[in-house]
Design a protein around this motif. Structure first.
Motif, PDB file in Angstrom:
ATOM      1  N   ARG A 140       0.809  -1.219   0.000  1.00  0.00           N
ATOM      2  CA  ARG A 140       0.000   0.000   0.000  1.00  0.00           C
ATOM      3  C   ARG A 140       0.845   1.273   0.000  1.00  0.00           C
ATOM      4  NH1 ARG A 140      -5.163  -1.223  -1.689  1.00  0.00           N
ATOM      5  NH2 ARG A 140      -5.590  -3.335  -0.979  1.00  0.00           N
ATOM      6  N   ASP A 143       0.061   2.529  -3.407  1.00  0.00           N
ATOM      7  CA  ASP A 143      -1.312   2.880  -3.782  1.00  0.00           C
ATOM      8  C   ASP A 143      -1.323   4.237  -4.483  1.00  0.00           C
ATOM      9  OD1 ASP A 143      -2.550   0.635  -2.824  1.00  0.00           O
ATOM     10  OD2 ASP A 143      -3.599   1.618  -1.178  1.00  0.00           O
ATOM     11  N   HIS A 198      -1.466  -1.828   7.148  1.00  0.00           N
ATOM     12  CA  HIS A 198      -1.329  -0.892   6.025  1.00  0.00           C
ATOM     13  C   HIS A 198      -1.422   0.556   6.487  1.00  0.00           C
ATOM     14  CE1 HIS A 198      -1.231  -3.898   2.949  1.00  0.00           C
ATOM     15  NE2 HIS A 198      -2.453  -4.335   3.170  1.00  0.00           N
ATOM     16  N   GLN A 202       1.612   3.384   6.463  1.00  0.00           N
ATOM     17  CA  GLN A 202       1.520   4.606   5.668  1.00  0.00           C
ATOM     18  C   GLN A 202       1.708   5.843   6.544  1.00  0.00           C
ATOM     19  OE1 GLN A 202      -2.283   4.281   3.638  1.00  0.00           O
ATOM     20  NE2 GLN A 202      -1.307   3.441   1.814  1.00  0.00           N
ATOM     21  N   TYR A 323       2.060  -1.055  -7.855  1.00  0.00           N
ATOM     22  CA  TYR A 323       2.523  -2.235  -7.121  1.00  0.00           C
ATOM     23  C   TYR A 323       3.743  -2.898  -7.765  1.00  0.00           C
ATOM     24  CZ  TYR A 323      -1.882  -2.134  -4.462  1.00  0.00           C
ATOM     25  OH  TYR A 323      -2.937  -1.781  -3.659  1.00  0.00           O
TER      26      TYR A 323
END
Length: 389
Positions: A140, A143, A198, A202, A323
């Motif tokens: 992530r 993302d 996740h 982040q 990704y």
């Protein structure tokens, strides 16, 4: 061409690094196998699963792949492999990673790398002792919304950020069962360690180490055994506060990000499209068109004083998700051309927060974390205006 011209003879092409993938459930089949296969310089060599249905699924997409019934079969032929990827249930991560490192093989482990920060640091020490790569699959960080937000912060578009709100919410009123929703602590299930891995990672990447953690964690659904609705509040060392929500019981989904700064705010709805694309069978193959793009209608908005829901703020193009960049970075690290994209020490810092959150929710207290050494920091502070990924 003059007579003094010289020509360099190109060397032989590098043989692809051979990958053994342990596990072919959701993580292995949807994320790891397709991304490995799409990465230049990697080759999916062996899949470890004893499930015949999963073997058939893997063989249909990767006709040349080998199969093994247990990880031990990989250690018996360690000289024929260059990387082990662990996508098996959470409780198996530490023992399999330990065995792989002991066999002299570099390792990628799906998140969470371990059940505790202490176990993660022990794995990191073992990898360092053996001189081997140990990386954690925190996809992530790539993302689309996270990459966009990181750029906005780096460029100073929000001023000094003071609050970061992040939601990873779903509407799943009926439990699916399985180890991910098990109440057995040995399974390391529940949303705190699943989606929480996740959102905490982040937050630490964007805003640096946590110094205080408060959490509320509930089991809302009848028949559920593990947390399915959890809130975390993190105070970072630089003063930023992160409010993080993970839920399977959200009948109305909130914004994925709401980030408030001294000059502007950024609000973004909707999840990155890459997981849905992978689940649907799309692959990030070069030449097959754009990857990780989302329609303009889903772009976030930046501005001040007005609600994005009423058209306030200016739309900001969402940077494409990426990704594939994770395994490209792993390949470069194994070739000595780059750094480990996600270290076990960074994952341990996130586990410090998750453990503190679990204690906070259980005891109804705010937990203060000890100061982390610089080498263990999971992040690049927003103050230094560098890209975190």
């Amino acid at each position: 061409m003059t007579g003094n011209a010289t020509h360099e003879t190109p060397g032989p092409p590098e043989a692809p690094l051979r990958v053994g993938l342990v596990g072919y459930g959701l993580a292995g089949s949807v994320f790891h196998a397709p991304l490995i296969a799409a990465t230049k310089g990697l080759a999916l060599d062996t899949v470890v699963t004893s499930n015949e249905e999963r073997r058939a699924q893997a063989r249909a997409e990767f006709p040349d792949v080998r199969f093994a019934a247990s990880p031990k079969e990989l250690w018996d032929r360690a000289d024929a492999l260059d990387l082990i990827v662990i996508a098996s249930p959470n409780r198996t991560h530490v023992p399999i990673a330990t065995a792989a490192l002991g066999a002299g093989l570099p390792v990628v482990v799906d998140k969470p790398v371990a059940g505790t920060a202490a176990e993660a640091r022990e794995l990191a020490a073992l990898a360092e002792e053996r001189g081997l790569l140990l990386s954690v699959f925190q996809n992530r960080r790539w993302d689309n919304d996270f990459l966009t937000l990181a750029r906005l912060i780096s460029d100073g578009e929000l001023g000094d950020v003071h609050r970061f709100e992040s939601r990873f919410e779903r509407w799943r009123p009926q439990p699916k069962g399985g180890w991910r929703e098990s109440g057995d602590p040995q399974e390391i299930g529940g949303l705190l360690y699943d989606l929480g891995s996740h959102v905490v990672d982040q937050a630490l990447v964007l805003f640096g180490p946590a110094v205080r953690v408060y959490a509320e964690s509930d089991v809302r659904r009848p028949g559920a055994a593990a947390d399915d609705d959890t809130f975390l509040a993190i105070t970072h060392a630089n003063g930023v506060r992160s409010h993080l929500y993970v839920s399977a019981t959200a009948a109305q989904l909130g914004p994925r990000f709401r980030v408030l700064g001294s000059t502007a705010g950024y609000v973004k709805y909707g999840l990155d499209p890459q997981e849905a694309a992978l689940r649907a069978g799309a692959r990030p193959t070069p030449g097959d068109g754009p990857w990780g793009e989302e329609p303009e209608a889903l772009w976030g908005r930046i501005g001040s004083g007005e609600s994005p829901l009423t058209g306030g703020g200016a739309p900001i193009r969402t940077q494409p998700g990426d990704y594939p960049a994770y395994y490209a970075a792993v390949t470069d690290a194994l070739r000595g051309r780059g750094d480990n994209p996600v270290t076990a020490l960074q994952a341990a810092a996130a586990l410090d927060v998750l453990e503190a959150a679990r204690r906070s929710a259980r005891e109804g207290v705010t937990v203060t974390l000890p100061a982390a050494p610089p080498s263990a920091s999971a992040s690049t502070s927003a103050d230094n205006k560098e890209q975190p990924v």
